[in-house]
Write a protein that holds these residues in place. Sequence first.
Motif, short mmCIF file in Angstrom:
data_model
loop_
_atom_site.label_atom_id
_atom_site.label_comp_id
_atom_site.label_asym_id
_atom_site.label_seq_id
_atom_site.Cartn_x
_atom_site.Cartn_y
_atom_site.Cartn_z
N UNK A 49 0.99 -1.24 -0.01
CA UNK A 49 0.10 0.09 0.06
C UNK A 49 0.83 1.26 -0.07
N UNK A 50 1.78 1.18 0.95
CA UNK A 50 2.69 2.45 1.01
C UNK A 50 3.91 2.71 0.43
N UNK A 51 4.52 1.39 0.14
CA UNK A 51 5.75 1.36 -0.70
C UNK A 51 5.62 1.50 -1.88
N UNK A 52 4.25 0.98 -2.66
CA UNK A 52 4.17 1.27 -4.02
C UNK A 52 2.97 2.17 -4.23
N UNK A 53 3.08 3.28 -3.41
CA UNK A 53 1.71 4.16 -3.61
C UNK A 53 1.31 4.56 -5.12
N UNK A 54 2.33 4.81 -5.63
CA UNK A 54 2.38 5.36 -7.18
C UNK A 54 1.56 4.26 -7.80
N UNK A 59 -2.72 -0.23 -10.70
CA UNK A 59 -2.49 -1.71 -10.89
C UNK A 59 -3.02 -2.61 -10.14
N UNK A 60 -3.93 -3.30 -10.74
CA UNK A 60 -4.86 -4.34 -10.29
C UNK A 60 -4.04 -5.35 -9.44
N UNK A 61 -3.04 -5.79 -9.78
CA UNK A 61 -2.24 -6.76 -9.24
C UNK A 61 -1.62 -6.28 -7.75
N UNK A 62 -0.96 -5.19 -7.83
CA UNK A 62 -0.70 -4.40 -6.60
C UNK A 62 -1.43 -3.96 -5.28
N UNK A 63 -2.88 -3.39 -6.04
CA UNK A 63 -3.95 -3.18 -5.15
C UNK A 63 -4.57 -4.30 -4.41
N UNK A 64 -5.09 -5.34 -5.54
CA UNK A 64 -5.57 -6.49 -5.19
C UNK A 64 -5.01 -7.37 -4.01
#
Length: 121
Positions: A49-54, A59-64
């Motif tokens: 959530x916070x390390x890949x905030x951008x 990005x569906x994979x990161x968010x999911x």
Amino acid sequence: MSLLILFLIVFVGGPLAFRALTPGRTSAAAFRRLAFFTAVCAATGLTLRYGFADLWGQNLLVTGAGIAFIWGGWIGVLAYGAQALRRMEPGIRMRRWTGVMGSVGTTVPWFGLASASLLAS
């Protein structure tokens, strides 16, 4: 269709995961494994959530995956609490009530998603 899939994951997968995390016997080793599982899930979810905030929300994979790991941490916390209560009172009634309440507790995020969806419309 995607809401139906999410509904099934939350209302079937959540209680099944909770049941898998709360074995019959409570022991110090079981508490350590549960604490490790919860910490790893929470740390991974928060890192996504916070390390890949951008990428979050883009990005569906990161968010999911982030949401799934945070939810796994939530289920771990519920299981940890249930195991602690069962350790204090090892009777069958406590086992049943913590099982029911823990399983219901795993579905709480669904109501957050449904509320957010309702407000966004």
